[in-house]
Every structure is written in C-alpha cells, then in structure tokens.
Design an enzyme around this catalytic site. Structure first.
Site, PDB file in Angstrom:
ATOM      1  N   SER A  27       0.853  -1.187   0.000  1.00 23.82           N
ATOM      2  CA  SER A  27       0.000   0.000   0.000  1.00 23.82           C
ATOM      3  C   SER A  27       0.890   1.240   0.000  1.00 23.82           C
ATOM      4  CB  SER A  27      -0.944  -0.037   1.201  1.00 23.82           C
ATOM      5  OG  SER A  27      -1.931   0.946   1.076  1.00 23.82           O
ATOM      6  N   ASN A  28       0.391   2.356   0.466  1.00 23.86           N
ATOM      7  CA  ASN A  28       1.192   3.578   0.497  1.00 23.86           C
ATOM      8  C   ASN A  28       0.772   4.437   1.689  1.00 23.86           C
ATOM      9  OD1 ASN A  28      -0.998   5.461  -0.383  1.00 23.86           O
ATOM     10  ND2 ASN A  28      -0.959   4.101  -2.150  1.00 23.86           N
ATOM     11  N   ARG A  29       1.387   5.597   1.813  1.00 28.36           N
ATOM     12  CA  ARG A  29       1.228   6.425   3.024  1.00 28.36           C
ATOM     13  C   ARG A  29      -0.026   7.297   3.027  1.00 28.36           C
ATOM     14  NH1 ARG A  29       5.860   7.094   5.943  1.00 28.36           N
ATOM     15  NH2 ARG A  29       7.754   6.354   4.934  1.00 28.36           N
ATOM     16  N   ALA A  96      -4.806   7.695  -3.519  1.00 26.39           N
ATOM     17  CA  ALA A  96      -3.455   7.274  -3.895  1.00 26.39           C
ATOM     18  C   ALA A  96      -3.560   5.773  -4.199  1.00 26.39           C
ATOM     19  CB  ALA A  96      -2.483   7.539  -2.757  1.00 26.39           C
TER      20      ALA A  96
END
Ligand code: CTP
Length: 228
Positions: A27-29, A96
């Site tokens: 995943s991402n931030r 995102a």
C-alpha cells in the site's frame, strides 16, 4: 451573487491495498485526509457526495449528503467508480491508488521457515482516473491529483492531458509538511484551457473549500456555455 446549484460529486480517497498473502499487503502512506476534506467541503456547500474510500484511520465525515462506499483493492475501487460515474456531475480522484499488484496472491500465510528471500513479481494496476473518459464514458467535470517531486507544472499538465482531466491539482511532495499524510497542503490548480491558480499552504480543510469553489465556478461556466 450566484447561488451554486447542487452538484453530484464522486470522490475517491485514501490508499488502495494489494494483498500478497492473507495477512500482508502492498500500500502507500495516503491518510485519506485530502479526499475526506473535499467530501466534507462539498457536502457543507450543499452538494451530494459518493465517497469511494480505501482503508483509512480517520473518521468518516458525518453528513447526510455523504454516502461512503468502502473498498480495499484497486479492482474494487475501479468497479465502485465505474458503477457510479454515470450518476454524477463531478469526479475527483484524490485516492493514492496502489500502482502495482502482485501477479499472484499466495493462498496461505507465507511462513518464514518456508521462505528465504522473497522476490515479488508486480504488475501495473488499472488506472482509474485514466479510464474515466474511456472506457467508462464519463462526460462530467473530471479532476485529478498529481503528486510530483520535480517539474511540478510540466508533469502535472502532461498528466492532465493524458488522463483527459478538466482540472489537475498538483502538489510538490518533496516539501516537508504538505501532501501525503500531512494536515496541510499547498497546491497548484491547472485548468485544461491553460489557466493556473496557486493555493497557498493551508490546512487541507481550507484547501478543500477553495477547490470546491473553483469546481463550482467551472461547472457554472460550463452550464452557461452549454445553454448558449
Ligand atoms: N490514479 C488512479 N488510478 C491509478 C493511479 C492513479 O485513479 N491506478 C489517479 C490518482 O487518484 C490521481 C492521479 O491518477 O488523481 C495521479 O496519477 P499518478 O499515479 O501520479 O500518475 P501517473 O502518470 O500514472 O504516474 P507517474 O507519476 O508515475 O507517471
């Protein structure tokens, strides 16, 4: 003074997650703060909002104008957007999205005793924003986000053209304290007709209100052009 007509918004927010095995994911931030602030600002201005959100740790804004559609993976977000784009006037893709997913997902938890180095084979996910016009057939106002670390305006303008957006909200994610997972943002809003507006550093809630104002103006302008 013009009283803004209520618009129907679809907003994507937060990250998507791509499973690797039943307990792990890529995943991402992304915190979802910008997308959620946009949903709150649009709803507070009297618009209806379908908020298509990946998993986030922040509360869902309590507003009767906001309907939450929770998703996890990019495929789920794509399907949720595709199913609802026909019902909205404005689509803002603030999520995102995970850009890659593992080619295969392991069916059982991978045990350390069975696995040394682990090389993942990743493949690009669907581009949701890039599919909104074609094949999804969206004709409304399309807004994208561009997070860049260099050549902000040029890259964002290129992204706007490639993904056929009316507006591109660009931010420089190399600057500390703004963008990903931060409470503040500072953005450049590019219009497809060449226009550009800079919104100074401020809380994401403030930036969101300004973005809704710009979108309302553009939508009014469009309706006038279509009516004449
Ligand atoms: N986006 C999307 N689906 C994806 C990837 C991105 O809908 N699979 C949307 C985001 O919500 C955002 C915009 O596209 O509105 C950001 O695009 P980005 O991923 O930064 O652009 P690319 O040109 O795909 O990537 P890069 O910067 O790596 O060239």
């Amino acid at each position: 003074m013009d009283i803004p007509e209520p618009l129907r918004f679809l907003i994507t927010a937060g990250p998507t997650r791509e499973p690797i095995d039943p307990v792990r994911f890529i995943s991402n931030r992304s915190s979802g703060k910008m997308g959620y602030a946009l949903a709150s600002a649009a709803a507070a201005a009297g618009h209806s909002v379908v908020l298509v959100s990946g998993p986030v740790a922040i509360p869902v804004p309590v507003d009767p104008n906001i309907r939450l559609v929770g998703v996890e993976t990019t495929r789920e977000m794509y399907a949720a957007v595709e199913a609802r784009l026909g019902e909205v006037d404005v689509a803002i893709m603030a999520a995102a999205v995970a850009d890659w997913r593992p080619v295969s997902v392991r069916p059982h938890k991978v045990k350390k005793s069975q696995q040394g180095d682990w090389v993942l084979h990743l493949r690009k996910t669907e581009d949701i924003l890039g599919s909104a016009r074609e094949p999804m057939g969206f004709h409304g106002l399309l807004v994208g986000f561009a997070a860049e670390t260099e050549n902000l305006e040029a890259y964002a303008r290129d992204k706007m053209q490639r993904k056929r957006c009316d507006l591109m909200v660009a931010n420089d994610v190399s600057q500390p304290g703004i963008g990903f997972d931060a409470d503040e943002n500072e953005v450049m809003v590019l219009q497809a007709d060449g226009g550009i507006e800079r919104l100074p550093r401020a809380a994401k809630t403030v930036v969101a209100r300004e973005l809704v104002r710009i979108i309302e103006g553009l939508s009014r302008q469009r309706r006038r052009t279509q009516a004449s």
